[in-house]
Design a protein around this motif. Structure first.
Motif, PDB file in Angstrom:
ATOM      1  N   GLU A 195     -16.485   2.643  -1.995  1.00  0.00           N
ATOM      2  CA  GLU A 195     -17.183   4.331  -1.448  1.00  0.00           C
ATOM      3  C   GLU A 195     -17.886   4.755  -2.825  1.00  0.00           C
TER       4      GLU A 195
ATOM      5  N   ASP B   5       0.894  -1.223  -0.028  1.00  0.00           N
ATOM      6  CA  ASP B   5       0.148   0.334   0.177  1.00  0.00           C
ATOM      7  C   ASP B   5       0.514   1.335  -0.194  1.00  0.00           C
TER       8      ASP B   5
ATOM      9  N   ARG C  64      -6.813  -2.920   0.917  1.00  0.00           N
ATOM     10  CA  ARG C  64      -5.604  -1.566  -0.070  1.00  0.00           C
ATOM     11  C   ARG C  64      -6.167  -0.679   0.019  1.00  0.00           C
ATOM     12  N   GLY C  65      -5.839   0.504  -0.226  1.00  0.00           N
ATOM     13  CA  GLY C  65      -6.559   1.736   0.078  1.00  0.00           C
ATOM     14  C   GLY C  65      -7.375   2.032  -1.140  1.00  0.00           C
ATOM     15  N   TYR C  66      -7.210   1.145  -2.682  1.00  0.00           N
ATOM     16  CA  TYR C  66      -8.233   1.593  -3.813  1.00  0.00           C
ATOM     17  C   TYR C  66      -9.437   0.453  -2.965  1.00  0.00           C
TER      18      TYR C  66
ATOM     19  N   TYR D 253     -11.042   1.014  -0.309  1.00  0.00           N
ATOM     20  CA  TYR D 253     -11.907   1.876   0.778  1.00  0.00           C
ATOM     21  C   TYR D 253     -12.003   2.893  -0.820  1.00  0.00           C
ATOM     22  N   GLY D 254     -11.897   2.769  -2.077  1.00  0.00           N
ATOM     23  CA  GLY D 254     -12.547   3.429  -3.318  1.00  0.00           C
ATOM     24  C   GLY D 254     -12.916   3.041  -3.817  1.00  0.00           C
TER      25      GLY D 254
ATOM     26  N   VAL E 173     -15.835   3.108   6.970  1.00  0.00           N
ATOM     27  CA  VAL E 173     -15.564   1.454   6.882  1.00  0.00           C
ATOM     28  C   VAL E 173     -13.964   1.791   8.048  1.00  0.00           C
ATOM     29  N   ALA E 174     -12.949   2.099   8.152  1.00  0.00           N
ATOM     30  CA  ALA E 174     -11.526   1.642   8.830  1.00  0.00           C
ATOM     31  C   ALA E 174     -13.015   1.892  10.629  1.00  0.00           C
TER      32      ALA E 174
ATOM     33  N   SER F 265     -17.562   6.045   3.841  1.00  0.00           N
ATOM     34  CA  SER F 265     -16.682   6.705   3.728  1.00  0.00           C
ATOM     35  C   SER F 265     -15.264   5.538   4.319  1.00  0.00           C
ATOM     36  N   ARG F 266     -13.829   5.875   3.355  1.00  0.00           N
ATOM     37  CA  ARG F 266     -12.466   5.666   4.671  1.00  0.00           C
ATOM     38  C   ARG F 266     -12.881   5.466   6.049  1.00  0.00           C
TER      39      ARG F 266
END
Length: 313
Positions: A290, A86, A282-284, A286-287, A301-302, A297-298
């Motif tokens: 969303e 990541d 991974r960051g994507y 979360y993308g 979810v987090a 949103s991230r």
């Protein structure tokens, strides 16, 4: 102790203690798998598996206690790898999404397209299956994200978040007697005709069955399928009245059929998004979430994932 030993234990359980299957999964030999398990047992000083000769028969009591630790160690190792990726390659990688047929066919196409536009270097794997299969793919790590209506909330190892609410619709051929009814269709009127709808466990089928049972009605279900397009095909042939998800019908696309609202007949359904507890996203990923549900949103979810981990701890 090494990760190959831990993987051998985990896959032995997942493969029903069939060491031939374990060897195939791990791309090694059956004697190699047996050796890895024996070496770990010797190091720990306990037998993890019961045996009948050379055949594994199940987990011993110590094995049942050790298995969650094995799975957690392997999950943490995978999380460590993903965390490094990541930071080193934020916009590259792979994302695996498991969804039911209805979600993959009707709810996700625009999401997938928008995601690809946003993350062109991410390879997206889209798996389809029943809600239980979606849950199994999440639990095994085969899928990062799961989307389904039923079953996901039944697994404590998963964190589930509501995505959107939807109802059912009735589909019939032109000229069907139900079209001549005054006012909304009733369950009693609907039960007079052969029914074509989803298989058990799919797309709100339990709500359909519960509504008829509560009303004391036993409709004749003549055909079931996983996919709404299949249901509509047989409705068009005159085999019965279809009950499908409202998202699966469109007056322009389904001009050869007639659509009646059934939102008043059956309980509202909720499509849910499932994630494995403790897994690093991974960051994507979360993308993608969303893009599918803008309110997830991230941060939201987090927070759900961290709250779930706190409860588990």
């Amino acid at each position: 102790m090494n990760f190959q030993q831990l993987r051998s234990v985990r896959e032995a359980v997942r493969c029903g203690y069939n060491l031939t299957e374990v060897a195939n999964m791990l791309h090694t030999s059956q004697p190699g798998v047996s050796r890895q398990i024996r070496e770990l047992e010797e190091e720990l000083g306990v037998e993890i598996f019961g045996r009948a000769g050379k055949r594994l028969t199940g987990l011993t009591p110590p094995g049942k206690d050790l298995l969650p630790i094995v799975e957690r160690l392997l999950l943490d190792a995978e999380n460590l790898k993903r965390a490094g990726q990541d930071y080193s390659a934020q916009l590259e990688g792979q994302l695996s999404v498991a969804a039911t047929h209805s979600q993959a066919r009707y709810a996700l196409p625009h999401v997938v397209k928008d995601f690809r536009d946003q993350f062109p270097k991410v390879t997206l794997h889209l798996h389809q299956g029943s809600p239980k299969q979606v849950a199994a793919m999440l639990l095994s790590g085969e899928a990062d994200i799961g989307v389904a209506t039923e079953a996901l909330a039944d697994y404590p190892q998963l964190v589930t978040l509501p995505c959107y609410r939807w109802t059912h619709s009735i589909v019939v051929p032109p000229g069907h007697p139900l079209l001549a009814q005054d006012g909304p269709v009733t369950l009693a009127q609907l039960a007079r005709y052969p029914i074509i709808t989803y298989e058990l466990g799919y797309t709100g089928r339990s709500h359909i069955d519960n509504a008829f049972a509560t009303a004391g009605l036993r409709p004749e279900v003549v055909l079931t399928a996983m996919d709404a397009d299949v249901i509509k095909t047989y409705v068009e042939l005159g085999m019965g009245v279809g009950i499908v998800a409202s998202v699966a019908v469109d007056e322009e696309r389904d001009a050869h059929l007639r659509i009646l609202d059934a939102g008043h007949l059956f309980q509202v359904n909720v499509t849910r998004l499932g994630l494995r507890r403790g897994a690093w996203l991974r960051g994507y990923a979360y993308g993608f979430i969303e893009t599918f549900v803008p309110t997830l949103s991230r941060g939201v979810v987090a927070q759900a994932l961290s709250s779930a981990e706190a409860v588990e701890a």
